[in-house]
Design an enzyme around this catalytic site. Structure first.
Site, PDB file in Angstrom:
ATOM      1  CB  ILE A   1      -0.673   4.291   7.167  1.00  0.00           C
ATOM      2  CG1 ILE A   1      -1.582   3.131   6.748  1.00  0.00           C
ATOM      3  CG2 ILE A   1      -0.356   5.196   6.008  1.00  0.00           C
ATOM      4  CD1 ILE A   1      -3.020   3.577   6.431  1.00  0.00           C
ATOM      5  CG  ASP A   2      -1.269  -0.745   8.463  1.00  0.00           C
ATOM      6  OD1 ASP A   2      -2.143   0.119   8.332  1.00  0.00           O
ATOM      7  OD2 ASP A   2      -1.124  -1.691   7.660  1.00  0.00           O
TER       8      ASP A   2
ATOM      9  N   GLY B   1       0.848  -1.202   0.000  1.00  0.00           N
ATOM     10  CA  GLY B   1       0.000   0.000   0.000  1.00  0.00           C
ATOM     11  C   GLY B   1       0.879   1.245   0.000  1.00  0.00           C
TER      12      GLY B   1
ATOM     13  CD  GLN C   1      -7.708   5.638   7.914  1.00  0.00           C
ATOM     14  OE1 GLN C   1      -7.256   5.225   8.965  1.00  0.00           O
ATOM     15  NE2 GLN C   1      -8.615   4.951   7.233  1.00  0.00           N
TER      16      GLN C   1
ATOM     17  NE  ARG D   1     -27.062   9.411  10.730  1.00  0.00           N
ATOM     18  CZ  ARG D   1     -28.263   9.206  11.282  1.00  0.00           C
ATOM     19  NH1 ARG D   1     -28.431   8.188  12.111  1.00  0.00           N
ATOM     20  NH2 ARG D   1     -29.278  10.000  11.009  1.00  0.00           N
TER      21      ARG D   1
ATOM     22  CG  MET E   1      -7.350   1.820   6.551  1.00  0.00           C
ATOM     23  SD  MET E   1      -6.351   2.240   5.102  1.00  0.00           S
ATOM     24  CE  MET E   1      -7.508   1.856   3.787  1.00  0.00           C
ATOM     25  N   GLY E   2      -5.343  -0.004   9.735  1.00  0.00           N
ATOM     26  CA  GLY E   2      -4.336  -0.490  10.678  1.00  0.00           C
ATOM     27  C   GLY E   2      -4.116  -1.980  10.589  1.00  0.00           C
TER      28      GLY E   2
END
Ligand code: F6P
Length: 337
Positions: free
Chosen positions: A122-123, A6, A269, A261, A165-166
């Site tokens: 990013i994780d 990614g 992200q 919601r 995410m993660g």
């Protein structure tokens, strides 16, 4: 150089730093297109001063990326080795997360392949380094979203569930949740039950706080999630397809009676310009990678330990995921309810 997996903000800053330092040593620098796929297919492009100019603020990767795993392709590894040799490359800088660097580690272990790694994701789930670049930007984006959701949640007396995410770790959820003042944070490593989450929300409402923010990691396990479809070449399901945020929101509304919601932040992200912190970390990692190549220290990865950029073994760095430790979660938990 190649960028795989990614994309994330800061990849271009690494490319720039590796190239700039290598140019000063008289080395030629070549970009490989779209991750490992470019080495399998022999898709290269020369990188000169013009190509690497203006890259610091630019998100994504100028080299393109893919989730290609040469070990899963018929003749993939052989093609990588043959194309590398044919092009007369001396070394490869692989910029990626656990999958891309896992391939690099295996190629080095099995074929003595001259590769060094740079950790991106990013994780922030890569062991061997305290932080990966891209993470700070993602946390910043999620924190900003949580701030914005606060004002609309408050206006409507609603519970807002934010799915971030993660993958299988909750780093983004915990850090953005702490920074944004989330009232409950749900991550795979420290599972809070829905009943406990609802209890925290009820407590708030009884105290006169008529709105709540719940941050949930895409990898949080919950009954009744959608089946994720195909696996990618590294065996990962697409966690976002399972709809954990939507499922959690409907459970909370049903159990508490509070209007709820969901906002799924998704690829926002990963997009856009890196934060200054990520630009600096990516730059330092890039310089370190160029130095490792120059020293022929292959099988190593640039890493951050405390404030120092060091190098660690690629094999160790990709051996296991770095999960969120309990003490980080305790910081977040102190503000639940
Ligand atoms: O590893 C980075 C990441 O953004 C994860 O947080 C997420 O689960 C995954 O990639 C999404 O992958 P894709 O871009 O293939 O949808």
């Amino acid at each position: 150089m190649l960028t795989g997996g990614g994309d994330c903000p800061g990849l271009n800053a690494v490319i720039r730093a590796v190239a700039r330092r290598s140019f000063t040593r008289g080395h030629e620098v070549v970009g490989i297109r779209e991750g490992w796929r470019g080495l399998v297919d022999g898709k290269f492009e020369a990188l000169g001063p013009r190509e690497i100019s203006g890259l610091l603020p630019r998100g994504g990767t100028i080299l393109g990326t893919s989730r290609t795993n040469p070990f899963k392709l018929e003749g993939g590894t052989e093609a990588v080795l043959a194309n590398f040799q044919r092009a007369e490359f001396d070394a490869l800088v692989a910029i990626g997360g656990e999958d891309t660097l896992g391939v690099a580690a295996k190629l080095h272990a099995e074929n003595d392949f001259p590769v060094v790694g740079v950790p991106k994701t990013i994780d922030n789930d890569l062991s061997g380094t305290d932080y990966t670049f891209g993470f700070d930007t993602a946390v910043w984006i999620c924190t900003e979203a949580i701030d914005r959701l606060h004002t609309t949640a408050e206006s409507h007396n609603r519970v807002m569930v934010v799915e971030v995410m993660g993958r299988h770790t909750g780093w983004i959820a915990v850090m953005s949740g702490i920074a944004g003042g989330a009232d409950v944070i749900m991550i795979p490593e420290q599972p809070v039950s829905i009943d406990d989450a609802c209890e925290e929300i009820r407590k708030r409402h009884e105290r006169g706080k008529d709105f709540s923010i719940v941050v949930v990691s895409e990898g949080y396990e919950l009954e009744g999630l959608n089946e994720a479809s195909d696996l990618d070449e590294f065996g990962h399901v697409r966690l976002s397809e399972r709809g954990v945020g939507a499922r959690l929101a409907s459970e909370i509304e049903e159990r508490t009676g509070y209007e709820t919601r969901v906002t799924v932040l998704g690829h926002v992200q990963r997009g856009g310009s890196p934060t200054p912190r990520d630009r600096v970390l990516a730059t330092r990692f890039g310089l370190k990678a160029a130095d490792l190549v120059n020293d022929r220290s292959f099988g190593r990865m640039a890493a951050l330990h405390g404030d120092a950029v060091v190098d660690v073994s690629l094999e160790e760095a990709t051996a296991e995921l770095k999960t969120v430790p309990a003490d980080w979660y305790d910081v977040a938990r102190a503000f639940f309810g």
